[in-house]
Structure formats: C-alpha cells, structure tokens
Design an enzyme around this catalytic site. Structure first.
Site, PDB file in Angstrom:
ATOM      1  N   TYR A 130       0.832  -1.205   0.000  1.00  0.00           N
ATOM      2  CA  TYR A 130       0.000   0.000   0.000  1.00  0.00           C
ATOM      3  C   TYR A 130       0.867   1.256   0.000  1.00  0.00           C
ATOM      4  CZ  TYR A 130      -4.136   2.821   0.887  1.00  0.00           C
ATOM      5  OH  TYR A 130      -5.159   3.728   0.766  1.00  0.00           O
ATOM      6  N   LYS A 138       0.932   4.109  -2.944  1.00  0.00           N
ATOM      7  CA  LYS A 138       0.491   5.482  -2.692  1.00  0.00           C
ATOM      8  C   LYS A 138       1.632   6.485  -2.769  1.00  0.00           C
ATOM      9  CE  LYS A 138      -3.881   4.578  -2.256  1.00  0.00           C
ATOM     10  NZ  LYS A 138      -4.860   5.085  -3.250  1.00  0.00           N
TER      11      LYS A 138
END
Length: 260
Positions: A172, A176
């Site tokens: 993640y 991001k």
C-alpha cells in the site's frame, strides 16, 4: 486509506486559451466527471456529490453501483478490473466516447494486502500496485485527450500512507508513494493545460477495512472521516478557478493517528 507523454512541461498559449474557452470543470457546473471505484466508499460519495452539484458522473468499477447507493444509466457505468491496465484504458475510452467527452477524472479506486512483506503472496502484493498505481495511470492516460481538449482536471487519490510508512503495509505504501510521485510529475508536465490535484486522505468510514484480520482494522475508538466530507473536498478542488491549483490536499479527521 486509496499518461501518456503529452509534450513539454511549459504548455503553449494556444492550448491554454483553448482550454479556457472549452473547460467546464470550473464555474457553474462540474461537467462530466469520471470516477473510479464509484460503486462504493469514497468513489460513490464523489459520484453522488458530482450529481448533486449538477454534474454528470461516470463510474468505473468492478461492479455496478447498487441503486440505493447511486442510480445511473448503463451508458454511464463501465465494468472493469483496474488491475488490467489495457482493459481499463479501453473501458475509459468507451465511457468517454459514449458521454461525448469528459471534464474531470477522480481516481478513488484502491485495494490493499496487509501483512509482512515476506508473508504476502507475490500476486497479491503485485495487485495492490496494479490497481492503485498502474490503474490510476491507465485511467488518466486514456482520458487525457478529452481532458486536454477541455482544459479539465484530474484528482488522484493517494493516502497519508503515501507520505509516511507503517510496518505490514509495504504494498500500500509503495503504491500510494507512487501515486504522489506520478501526480506531481504529471502536474509539472501538463501545467497550464490540465489541473492536477493529489488528494491525501486519512482513514474513512468505508468498507475498505472489511475482511481484514482484526489487527489491521481501525480500533473501536478510531476517529474516521465520513466519505461524504472527503467528497466535498474533491468538489472544492474541481471548482477552483482556471489558473488556480490546489496541488495537494490533505484531509483527515481532527484526531487521527495516521497523520502526520
């Protein structure tokens, strides 16, 4: 917690002038806004906000929105898995062609694979980057011709975990951080021709945390934002006057552990 190379970064006077006469994402209407992940969570909240503001939302997701969440004609919904970049590009082109153009794109779709890096299966880890980062780029790439013609806007959705890191979140965080780097570079590359905003949200009250082991869910006392409130920030970015850019917008609950 969720381009093709188009030329020199300076942008030409002719392109800027053309956009100022054709664009509709600033002013009295939001125009046509393509929202990824629009079947639920932040994406659905953004699509509803666009409709409430008089715009036309187009939704791209793996499934249709339920009527009680968002009711749209079939022509305004594209079904695709964003992990397949080429299929995502085609789905965007089909939606944009059917709608007669698009004024803005908001990339809300996102996924996660929690766990230690050496314990997550490779395909599961890869999928997070395919959806969150490569899917974002694919959608923007396919919409670029119409966006540039109309002097439109892109709002990419990163995360506070695109600015800081946590253990058990390598996929993640990588995705991001990548969205933030992509968005900053895109803003430089298209300045004067395309508005680019990076939304950096903290935790929200969505189904994003469903199905996780308890250790990866917000605690019972966690303060989370309503997606509707974050969607209002997206509308704020879309409504900026031409020539005025909200480059990055951090929005979190006032008491929340993921920021700063």
């Amino acid at each position: 917690m969720t381009t093709s190379t188009v030329g020199s970064a300076d942008g030409s006077t002719d392109a800027s002038t053309q956009g100022s006469t054709q664009g509709s994402t600033q002013g009295s209407t939001l125009g046509t806004v393509l929202v990824t992940g629009g079947a639920s969570g932040l994406g659905a909240a953004v699509a509803r906000a666009v409709a409430e503001e008089g715009g036309r939302p187009l939704v791209l997701d793996r499934r249709r929105p339920e009527p009680e969440v968002l009711e749209l004609p079939d022509s305004d919904v594209g079904i695709v898995d964003l992990a397949d970049s080429r299929a995502a590009e085609q789905a965007v082109r089909d939606l944009v062609d059917e709608a007669g153009g698009v004024d803005a794109v908001v990339t809300c779709a996102g996924t996660d694979a929690c766990g230690r890096f050496d314990e997550i299966d490779g395909p599961d880890w890869d999928r997070v980057l395919q959806v969150n980062l490569l899917g974002t780029a694919a959608v923007v790439r396919a919409a670029m011709p119409s966006l540039l013609e109309r002097g439109g806007r892109v709002v990419t959705v990163a995360s506070t975990l695109g600015l800081r890191v946590l253990s058990d979140a390598t996929a993640y965080c990588a995705s991001k951080f990548g969205v933030i780097g992509f968005s900053r570079a895109l803003a430089v590359e298209t300045q004067g021709r395309l508005g680019v905003t990076t939304l950096v949200p903290g935790g929200m009250q969505t189904a994003f945390f469903d199905g996780r082991p308890d250790q990866y869910k917000p605690g019972p006392d966690a303060k989370l934002n309503r997606p509707e409130d974050v969607a209002a920030a997206v509308v704020f970015a879309l409504r900026q006057p031409r020539g005025c850019e909200v480059r990055e917008l951090v929005i979190t609950p006032s008491v929340e552990g993921s920021w700063p």
